[in-house]
Design an enzyme around this catalytic site. Sequence first.
Site, PDB file in Angstrom:
ATOM      1  N   ARG A  81       0.833  -1.213   0.000  1.00 44.82           N
ATOM      2  CA  ARG A  81       0.000   0.000   0.000  1.00 44.82           C
ATOM      3  C   ARG A  81       0.868   1.265   0.000  1.00 44.82           C
ATOM      4  O   ARG A  81       0.759   2.144   0.854  1.00 44.82           O
ATOM      5  CB  ARG A  81      -0.953   0.021   1.201  1.00 44.82           C
ATOM      6  CG  ARG A  81      -1.916  -1.140   1.244  1.00 44.82           C
ATOM      7  CD  ARG A  81      -2.946  -0.966   2.339  1.00 44.82           C
ATOM      8  NE  ARG A  81      -4.006  -0.077   1.886  1.00 44.82           N
ATOM      9  CZ  ARG A  81      -5.217  -0.478   1.474  1.00 44.82           C
ATOM     10  NH1 ARG A  81      -5.507  -1.759   1.465  1.00 44.82           N
ATOM     11  NH2 ARG A  81      -6.109   0.389   1.087  1.00 44.82           N
ATOM     12  N   ILE A 121       1.572 -11.266  -6.723  1.00 45.35           N
ATOM     13  CA  ILE A 121       0.974 -10.467  -7.789  1.00 45.35           C
ATOM     14  C   ILE A 121       1.841 -10.627  -9.033  1.00 45.35           C
ATOM     15  O   ILE A 121       3.048 -10.390  -8.996  1.00 45.35           O
ATOM     16  CB  ILE A 121       0.898  -8.986  -7.378  1.00 45.35           C
ATOM     17  CG1 ILE A 121       0.097  -8.828  -6.088  1.00 45.35           C
ATOM     18  CG2 ILE A 121       0.288  -8.141  -8.504  1.00 45.35           C
ATOM     19  CD1 ILE A 121       0.320  -7.496  -5.388  1.00 45.35           C
ATOM     20  N   ARG A 124      22.298   7.955   3.342  1.00 38.42           N
ATOM     21  CA  ARG A 124      22.632   7.010   4.415  1.00 38.42           C
ATOM     22  C   ARG A 124      24.085   6.547   4.286  1.00 38.42           C
ATOM     23  O   ARG A 124      24.779   6.389   5.292  1.00 38.42           O
ATOM     24  CB  ARG A 124      21.686   5.809   4.381  1.00 38.42           C
ATOM     25  CG  ARG A 124      21.969   4.797   5.467  1.00 38.42           C
ATOM     26  CD  ARG A 124      21.028   3.614   5.419  1.00 38.42           C
ATOM     27  NE  ARG A 124      19.767   3.893   6.073  1.00 38.42           N
ATOM     28  CZ  ARG A 124      18.807   2.985   6.227  1.00 38.42           C
ATOM     29  NH1 ARG A 124      18.989   1.760   5.773  1.00 38.42           N
ATOM     30  NH2 ARG A 124      17.678   3.306   6.821  1.00 38.42           N
ATOM     31  N   TYR A 147       6.159  12.164   9.001  1.00 30.95           N
ATOM     32  CA  TYR A 147       7.367  11.406   8.633  1.00 30.95           C
ATOM     33  C   TYR A 147       8.553  11.960   9.414  1.00 30.95           C
ATOM     34  O   TYR A 147       8.952  13.109   9.210  1.00 30.95           O
ATOM     35  CB  TYR A 147       7.603  11.539   7.126  1.00 30.95           C
ATOM     36  CG  TYR A 147       8.570  10.552   6.535  1.00 30.95           C
ATOM     37  CD1 TYR A 147       8.111   9.433   5.852  1.00 30.95           C
ATOM     38  CD2 TYR A 147       9.941  10.740   6.625  1.00 30.95           C
ATOM     39  CE1 TYR A 147       8.990   8.526   5.270  1.00 30.95           C
ATOM     40  CE2 TYR A 147      10.829   9.840   6.059  1.00 30.95           C
ATOM     41  CZ  TYR A 147      10.346   8.737   5.385  1.00 30.95           C
ATOM     42  OH  TYR A 147      11.220   7.834   4.813  1.00 30.95           O
TER      43      TYR A 147
END
Length: 559
Positions: A200, A256, A390, A451
């Site tokens: 999702r 899927i 990162r 976030y």
Amino acid sequence: MRRWNGWGDDANNFPLNKHARKFLESRVGKAKALPDADFKSALKKVPESRIDNPHPLLSTDAEDRLRHARGQSLEDWLAMREGELGPFPDAVCWPETSEDVKQLLAWAGEQNIKVIPYGGGTSVAGHIIATSSDKRPIVTIDMGRMRQLEDLDTASQIATFGAGVAGPDLEAQLKARGYTLGHYPQSWELSTLGGWIATRSSGQQSYRYGRIEQMFAGGEMETPIGTLEIPEIPANSAGQDMRELVLGSEGRLGIITKAKVRVTPKAEHESFHGVFFPNWQQGHDCLQAIGQEKIPVSMLRLSNPEETSSHMVLAGHPYLLGGLKRYLKLRGCHEGQMCVAMIGATGSKSFAKTALKQAIKQCKRFGGIYIGAPLGKKWEHSRFRSPYVRHTMWDAGFAVDTFETCVKWSNVSKTMQTMEQAVKDAAQEMGVKVQVFTHLSHVYAQGSSIYTTYIFNVAKDYPETLQRWKNFKKASSEAIVACGGTISHQHGVGVDHASYLPAEKGELGMKVMRNNIQLMDPGGIMNPGKLVADIETEVDSLAVQSLDKKKQQQIKQTA
């Protein structure tokens, strides 16, 4: 070439400028990087495959198995950097057709072998790892060869793709025909259509194009008990929508193989614009007003004061930024209080111009200072670079991670403050410093996603660094639960969030989900331990569902 122990192409590198490093050291202290394991030593730790009767499509090659052992969560990152990636899948395969997938699932069922679906390997929640409790052999099914645009119905604006298509390839195939899907998660470079649906996903311009559930029109999923076919009917009232069964299924029901998605003609114009607000509340209220008035911009983002100041330093160009800060100060925006918003305008030139004009009018009503497109162009240029940062941070001795949720407008500010405070409190308990900041990235009439990013020094060794992350993860997740937010707005559940899911779904909701899994996968071969935790873990997690009332009050009072 794609990195074996981190994000993306190893040719891409974005060094940490001296101003950024000095800033981080001022916030979290001097940092010293941990040593990285080399590829050859990690490869030697891949054990012999446990598969006795291999399928013709399988590879038991050690390198293939190593490169499919981990995703991109910070826990995965630490495992890869230390060179302790296990447990490993026993084999990897790359099906090219739906029939291949069907045969592989039938073979796995017969052989009592567990299966992990693999898209782009970008999961930050533990979706693609083999868990230590798995006693049966495990096969990773990499969908990367099923990536073609199979059909484009221009009259209905429906495109049919192999579910393994990654973001850039998907958009390139559509662009050649004059269309776009418009789904741009930060992981867009590597993540896949099937992965977006299974977790999702939400893209950076969801305000215009919608989340993946608005784009997903139908398709096919191969399950252990047969093929689930979902026709691309525009709308219906014929019982439950089978699309909802597939969305967020995280590989527990099946794989899927084909996805039919709603596409849009490529926009004539697209631009991004910066607006500064004197404080958080004015920016918050402006985004709420734009969202509830449904002004048709394509993107809305708002950084809180700490993220605004942090990003301005980390971006470099101190002299240019110094001039901008002086200008903003004259207009009433002071460093440490001001917030920056990004607004996207997409469509025909006249449509985008009108939408932007309406949005800027609202911004001015809430004290916003419009500074034009230059800042937006800089954001657009680096919109998919953040995962590479990162590496930059790590090489300097800093670890960086994120977590996110979504709540209604009346709870946004309190939840943001609670989440950030939970991370700060966890750091204090460990005797370390942390830099934490937040933005609103997906705006709805009802509320917004939140976030949060946090940066901390690595410890003296890998085990202690991992423990720091676990403490931060626990504190942030409990804060989200206490505030009534979703445990994941866009990253899915996987392993990392599974113990907190009962707090959101409730006992009956978890039973429904478990029953669906048992129906579609009676042999228990599909992506074990993800989404719905094993029974023992779920029983333990019921404590999270009703956090001790005193603890809930303590968490909430930190706001």
